[in-house]
Design a protein around this motif. Structure first.
Motif, mmCIF file in Angstrom:
data_model
loop_
_atom_site.group_PDB
_atom_site.id
_atom_site.type_symbol
_atom_site.label_atom_id
_atom_site.label_comp_id
_atom_site.label_asym_id
_atom_site.label_seq_id
_atom_site.Cartn_x
_atom_site.Cartn_y
_atom_site.Cartn_z
ATOM 1 N N LEU A 224 0.824 -1.204 0.000
ATOM 2 C CA LEU A 224 0.000 0.000 0.000
ATOM 3 C C LEU A 224 0.860 1.257 0.000
ATOM 4 N N LEU A 225 1.953 1.243 0.760
ATOM 5 C CA LEU A 225 2.870 2.382 0.755
ATOM 6 C C LEU A 225 3.485 2.577 -0.625
ATOM 7 N N VAL A 230 3.420 5.453 -6.121
ATOM 8 C CA VAL A 230 3.231 5.297 -7.568
ATOM 9 C C VAL A 230 2.067 6.144 -8.074
ATOM 10 N N ILE A 231 0.913 6.054 -7.404
ATOM 11 C CA ILE A 231 -0.274 6.755 -7.909
ATOM 12 C C ILE A 231 -0.621 7.992 -7.090
ATOM 13 N N GLY A 232 0.029 8.147 -5.940
ATOM 14 C CA GLY A 232 -0.224 9.319 -5.113
ATOM 15 C C GLY A 232 -0.998 8.979 -3.847
ATOM 16 N N MET A 236 -4.797 6.921 -3.279
ATOM 17 C CA MET A 236 -4.817 5.722 -2.443
ATOM 18 C C MET A 236 -5.801 5.866 -1.287
ATOM 19 N N LEU A 237 -5.889 7.073 -0.756
ATOM 20 C CA LEU A 237 -6.887 7.306 0.287
ATOM 21 C C LEU A 237 -8.291 7.108 -0.264
ATOM 22 N N VAL A 242 -10.339 5.317 2.632
ATOM 23 C CA VAL A 242 -11.692 5.596 3.129
ATOM 24 C C VAL A 242 -12.514 4.315 3.238
ATOM 25 N N PRO A 243 -12.513 3.419 2.227
ATOM 26 C CA PRO A 243 -13.227 2.149 2.420
ATOM 27 C C PRO A 243 -12.724 1.363 3.628
#
Length: 380
Positions: A224-225, A230-232, A236-237, A242-243
């Motif tokens: 996840l880190l 990679v995508i910001g 990712m949040l 949030v889910p």
């Protein structure tokens, strides 16, 4: 034996005008657990691994479809919808991993372990660490000192909490975000961590299992880190963070209401008054409307607690069969509208009222600190 605390029901009962006394939920039941077991149809005990895997496939497809839709639409109109539903699917995935931990997923322990590690690691739960502590919860349900999940604070421990901790613990919405903190440090008065193989939660022969689960958790957290770089962080949040928080809310609310917030105060036990059956009968079934099917009927909780080996897809039928034996010890859940907003009042009222139990009696009921929410000390 220490004298039992007088139940709240006694304050409203009595043979008034010749009427029958109110039901006392702390009274020893007039039946044995074997009688409940005998009332449940034999096929309810059968575990079908293919059926269990079909639910895994269903949840995986739902999570993937929601993610694909979020990527496609990527609009603030769609994000709240995505968060609510994806968080609920995360919760459903947790329930299937929970079934693996109980062995109700299949009779194959290796399959249970493999699927359980995959499902729980994906949602940042250390499978074996949690599985073992949850087993402790089931084996000691309703016991003041030995229970593990949402165990009541004794008066002594309650008094030892600093005012800030005490207020946060008993003020909604803070308790419904407690699960990650519980994984790291358990509840007040208990020591250990679900990630530490040498924690008091675990026996020496369980340390390797706990280490494996912790490594799986670290691997997922590292992934996840990496994706955040990679995508910001913000994407990712939105996609995962949030889910994940919605999932935590589901987990804390559902597990809390399994053992709290009934309209009549329910007992907790210690000493010679506790036994497995009496402890299990303090649990509460809840209705979540159409969400029952999504989260695999986890609200059907009394029979699950007494017989955790029963697969989730047989719990409703098993409960219907057991009602004739349970009688008044089974508390029919209040029917839900499509969305279970009715449970909010039970959660809020319980958190405001159920603060601690006394330190000594063998049958105890939650007591309320009337000064908790005022800026003055409760105890002198």
């Amino acid at each position: 034996m220490v004298k039992a605390e007088k139940p709240l029901s006694a304050a409203i009962n009595g043979a008034v005008n010749g009427q029958e006394a109110a039901f006392d939920p702390s009274a020893p039941p007039p039946f044995k657990i074997a009688e409940i077991r005998a009332a449940i149809p034999s096929h309810c005990w059968i575990k079908n691994p293919w059926r269990s895997l079909s639910y895994v496939l269903r949840d995986a497809m739902a999570a993937t479809a929601l993610l694909a839709a979020a990527i496609h639409f990527d609009s603030w109109f769609f994000w709240p919808f995505y968060w609510a539903f994806q968080g609920t699917i995360f919760w459903a995935i947790f329930v299937l991993g929970h079934d693996c931990g109980h062995g109700s997923f299949s009779n194959n322990s290796k399959l249970n372990s493999l699927v359980g590690h995959i499902l729980h690691s994906l949602i940042l739960v250390p499978y074996n660490g949690w599985r073992i502590s949850h087993r402790t919860h089931h084996q000691n349900h309703g016991h003041v000192e030995n229970d593990e999940s949402w165990v009541p604070l004794t008066e002594k421990i309650y008094k030892s909490l600093d005012p800030v901790t005490r207020t946060f613990r008993f003020t909604v919405p803070f308790p419904i975000f407690a699960f990650p903190f519980y994984l790291w440090s358990r509840s007040p008065g208990k020591q250990g961590s679900h990630f530490n193989p040498y924690s008091k939660l675990f026996s020496p022969n369980e340390r390797i299992d706990v280490l494996i689960s912790t490594l799986c958790w670290v691997t997922m957290f590292t992934l996840l880190l990496y994706l955040s770089f990679v995508i910001g962080t913000i994407p990712m949040l939105k996609f995962y963070g949030v889910p994940y928080m919605i999932f935590i809310v589901w987990l804390d609310v559902v597990t809390y209401l399994h053992h709290h917030g009934y309209k009549q105060k329910l007992p907790w036990y210690r000493g010679k008054e506790w036994n497995y059956l009496r402890g299990g009968l303090t649990t509460v079934d809840r209705d979540y409307g159409w969400i029952n099917n999504i989260h695999h009927d986890i609200g059907t909780h009394v029979i699950h607690h007494l017989f955790p080996q029963i697969p989730h897809y047989h719990l409703v039928e098993a409960t219907k069969a057991a009602k004739a034996v349970l009688g008044k010890y089974y508390r029919e859940p209040e029917k839900s509208l499509p969305i279970p907003f009715h449970l909010i009042k039970y959660l809020v009222n319980s958190v405001r009222q159920d603060h601690f139990v006394n330190d000594y009696n063998d049958i105890v009921f939650y007591q309320t600190d009337p000064n908790l929410y005022f800026l003055r000390p409760k105890f002198k």
